[in-house]
Design a protein around this motif. Structure first.
Motif, PDB file in Angstrom:
ATOM      1  N   THR A 168       0.811  -1.059   0.058  1.00  0.00           N
ATOM      2  CA  THR A 168       0.011  -0.436   0.445  1.00  0.00           C
ATOM      3  C   THR A 168       0.702   1.492  -0.425  1.00  0.00           C
ATOM      4  O   THR A 168       1.827   1.023   0.083  1.00  0.00           O
ATOM      5  CB  THR A 168      -0.985  -0.406   1.233  1.00  0.00           C
ATOM      6  OG1 THR A 168      -1.491   0.999   1.078  1.00  0.00           O
ATOM      7  CG2 THR A 168      -0.466   0.688   2.529  1.00  0.00           C
ATOM      8  N   ARG A 215      -3.736   6.160  -0.873  1.00  0.00           N
ATOM      9  CA  ARG A 215      -4.400   5.747  -1.633  1.00  0.00           C
ATOM     10  C   ARG A 215      -5.125   5.117  -2.363  1.00  0.00           C
ATOM     11  O   ARG A 215      -6.438   5.858  -1.201  1.00  0.00           O
ATOM     12  CB  ARG A 215      -3.766   3.777  -1.244  1.00  0.00           C
ATOM     13  CG  ARG A 215      -4.161   2.969  -2.802  1.00  0.00           C
ATOM     14  CD  ARG A 215      -3.623   1.970  -1.750  1.00  0.00           C
ATOM     15  NE  ARG A 215      -4.058   0.935  -2.904  1.00  0.00           N
ATOM     16  CZ  ARG A 215      -4.168  -1.261  -2.829  1.00  0.00           C
ATOM     17  NH1 ARG A 215      -3.250  -1.173  -1.689  1.00  0.00           N
ATOM     18  NH2 ARG A 215      -4.130  -1.577  -3.570  1.00  0.00           N
ATOM     19  N   LYS A 236      -7.315   7.702  -3.454  1.00  0.00           N
ATOM     20  CA  LYS A 236      -7.794   9.462  -2.119  1.00  0.00           C
ATOM     21  C   LYS A 236      -9.270   9.695  -2.595  1.00  0.00           C
ATOM     22  O   LYS A 236      -9.502  10.619  -1.588  1.00  0.00           O
ATOM     23  CB  LYS A 236      -6.524  10.857  -2.925  1.00  0.00           C
ATOM     24  CG  LYS A 236      -6.731  11.668  -2.020  1.00  0.00           C
ATOM     25  CD  LYS A 236      -5.164  12.854  -2.411  1.00  0.00           C
ATOM     26  CE  LYS A 236      -5.377  13.525  -1.779  1.00  0.00           C
ATOM     27  NZ  LYS A 236      -6.885  14.888  -2.067  1.00  0.00           N
ATOM     28  N   SER A 283     -10.110   1.827  10.509  1.00  0.00           N
ATOM     29  CA  SER A 283      -9.114   1.446   8.810  1.00  0.00           C
ATOM     30  C   SER A 283      -8.660   0.015   9.174  1.00  0.00           C
ATOM     31  O   SER A 283      -7.608  -0.480  10.500  1.00  0.00           O
ATOM     32  CB  SER A 283      -7.629   2.143   9.038  1.00  0.00           C
ATOM     33  OG  SER A 283      -6.546   1.107   8.178  1.00  0.00           O
ATOM     34  N   CYS A 297      -5.022  -2.443   8.264  1.00  0.00           N
ATOM     35  CA  CYS A 297      -4.327  -1.442   8.094  1.00  0.00           C
ATOM     36  C   CYS A 297      -2.822  -1.232   6.878  1.00  0.00           C
ATOM     37  O   CYS A 297      -2.048  -0.621   6.972  1.00  0.00           O
ATOM     38  CB  CYS A 297      -4.249  -0.108   9.118  1.00  0.00           C
ATOM     39  SG  CYS A 297      -3.648  -1.409  10.542  1.00  0.00           S
ATOM     40  N   GLU A 330      -2.900   4.007   5.121  1.00  0.00           N
ATOM     41  CA  GLU A 330      -3.833   4.228   5.436  1.00  0.00           C
ATOM     42  C   GLU A 330      -4.238   4.364   6.636  1.00  0.00           C
ATOM     43  O   GLU A 330      -5.192   5.921   6.291  1.00  0.00           O
ATOM     44  CB  GLU A 330      -4.928   3.460   4.875  1.00  0.00           C
ATOM     45  CG  GLU A 330      -6.564   3.799   5.273  1.00  0.00           C
ATOM     46  CD  GLU A 330      -7.642   2.180   4.800  1.00  0.00           C
ATOM     47  OE1 GLU A 330      -8.047   2.420   3.418  1.00  0.00           O
ATOM     48  OE2 GLU A 330      -8.093   1.802   5.385  1.00  0.00           O
ATOM     49  N   SER A 390      -3.515   8.575   6.781  1.00  0.00           N
ATOM     50  CA  SER A 390      -3.586   9.374   5.211  1.00  0.00           C
ATOM     51  C   SER A 390      -5.099  10.474   6.301  1.00  0.00           C
ATOM     52  O   SER A 390      -4.656  10.981   5.904  1.00  0.00           O
ATOM     53  CB  SER A 390      -3.871   8.507   4.206  1.00  0.00           C
ATOM     54  OG  SER A 390      -2.367   8.055   3.895  1.00  0.00           O
ATOM     55  N   PHE A 439     -12.876   2.074   6.629  1.00  0.00           N
ATOM     56  CA  PHE A 439     -12.176   1.586   5.490  1.00  0.00           C
ATOM     57  C   PHE A 439     -11.945   0.007   6.176  1.00  0.00           C
ATOM     58  O   PHE A 439     -10.657   0.101   6.048  1.00  0.00           O
ATOM     59  CB  PHE A 439     -11.237   2.806   5.873  1.00  0.00           C
ATOM     60  CG  PHE A 439     -11.885   4.144   5.483  1.00  0.00           C
ATOM     61  CD1 PHE A 439     -11.335   4.702   4.540  1.00  0.00           C
ATOM     62  CD2 PHE A 439     -12.132   5.080   6.325  1.00  0.00           C
ATOM     63  CE1 PHE A 439     -11.495   6.200   3.839  1.00  0.00           C
ATOM     64  CE2 PHE A 439     -12.208   6.308   5.705  1.00  0.00           C
ATOM     65  CZ  PHE A 439     -12.185   6.964   5.354  1.00  0.00           C
ATOM     66  N   ARG A 472     -10.852  -1.650   2.385  1.00  0.00           N
ATOM     67  CA  ARG A 472     -10.699  -1.550   1.186  1.00  0.00           C
ATOM     68  C   ARG A 472      -9.536  -2.374   0.611  1.00  0.00           C
ATOM     69  O   ARG A 472      -8.421  -2.550   1.293  1.00  0.00           O
ATOM     70  CB  ARG A 472      -9.680   0.244   0.534  1.00  0.00           C
ATOM     71  CG  ARG A 472     -11.271   0.994   0.825  1.00  0.00           C
ATOM     72  CD  ARG A 472     -10.683   2.222   0.704  1.00  0.00           C
ATOM     73  NE  ARG A 472      -8.968   2.840   1.104  1.00  0.00           N
ATOM     74  CZ  ARG A 472      -8.450   4.100   1.144  1.00  0.00           C
ATOM     75  NH1 ARG A 472      -9.118   5.289  -0.007  1.00  0.00           N
ATOM     76  NH2 ARG A 472      -7.613   4.367   1.794  1.00  0.00           N
TER      77      ARG A 472
END
Length: 292
Positions: free
Chosen positions: A81, A85, A87, A115, A118, A123, A126, A227, A229
């Motif tokens: 990652t 990323r 964004k 997250s 993670c 992430e 960020s 999150f 992802r």
């Protein structure tokens, strides 16, 4: 020496191993992953000193400390990652989602962001940077950023907060100079390294969590934004449905979940309502009694 044939584990053994990993971790390994799995299993069997997969599975099942299962999980997970990323979802968070959530919250109340998966921390860090830089009401609320992963090794790296140039490739120069310090000496011997400032390292609560284990996710309740992802792509269909139900329980009413760009909640669960914002599509847990 591990007794694995040159062509890899026999089909029945491979199926038994995959069933075990899926049950314990939620991770799903298909035939396409055979070479990847065989190499790592052979290495761990040799390290433990067992000759057969049956003996190795017994170690995984019955070792009281769980250390070997954790070592295997660390080998089996991919943690690539970088900062900012996808964004557009972070933009959606600070331009739309947080204002909507704060609309019915008194200043000083808590907002919780999780997250999940993670990895090495890019992430959640960020998210913290975006909040500080882009959300004007950040000081009005008590914001908790929780971060979890099943891989203990990457969590240690996340807490340490040291990154190479590749991880920072998407970060504007002014944010790098503001939130990172160059690492000098032995740690930087193989190339430029940067460490995120202490204030941000302390702003994220990292924890070792297997989201396929209901006991380990009990602490995650009343979450406002999740999150998750590019994590559920490693699960099979049943695992994704189970994870969706777990995330639903973890979210507060009207809370949101962000998935990776190739993932769709509609293929996993009907519990969530898709919400189209200017920057991204997110999925929302309806308020009690219906969709908001």
């Amino acid at each position: 020496m591990a007794d694995i044939p040159a062509e890899g584990l026999p089909p029945a053994d491979y199926a038994a191993l995959c069933d075990f990993l899926r049950a314990r971790t939620g991770l799903s390994f298909t035939e396409a992953k055979r070479y990847f799995v065989d190499r790592r299993i052979a290495a761990r069997m040799a390290a433990v000193g067992v000759a057969t997969l049956r003996d190795y599975l017994n170690v995984l099942r019955f070792q009281a400390s769980g250390e070997e299962l954790q070592r295997l999980v660390n080998l089996m997970t991919v943690n690539e990652t970088y900062f900012f990323r996808e964004k557009y979802q972070l933009d959606c968070l600070v331009r739309s989602v947080l204002d909507e959530l704060a609309r019915n919250r008194r200043p000083g109340s808590r907002l919780r962001i999780w997250s999940a998966g993670c990895a090495t921390g890019e992430e959640p860090y960020s998210i913290a940077i975006m909040l500080l830089e882009q959300w004007s009401r950040v000081d009005e609320y008590e914001i908790e950023i929780l971060a979890s992963d099943i891989d203990s090794a990457v969590l240690e790296r996340a807490r340490e907060g040291i990154y190479d140039e590749r991880a920072l490739q998407g970060l504007p120069a002014h944010l790098r100079s503001k939130y990172f310090q160059p690492v000098r000496g032995a740690l930087a011997a193989d190339g430029a390294r940067w460490r995120i400032i202490e204030e941000l390292r302390e702003s994220v609560d990292f924890s070792l969590v297997n989201i396929a284990d209901p006991r380990q996710v009990q602490a995650f309740r009343g979450i406002d934004v999740i999150f998750c992802r590019n994590l559920l792509i490693y699960f099979d269909d049943l695992g994704r449905r189970e994870a969706a139900g777990m995330f639903y329980d973890a979210l507060a009413p009207n809370g949101f979940i962000c998935l990776g760009h190739s993932e769709s909640m509609s293929r996993m669960s009907s519990l969530f309502v898709p919400r189209r914002f200017p920057d991204a599509i997110l999925y929302q847990k309806p308020a009690e009694g219906g969709a908001s």
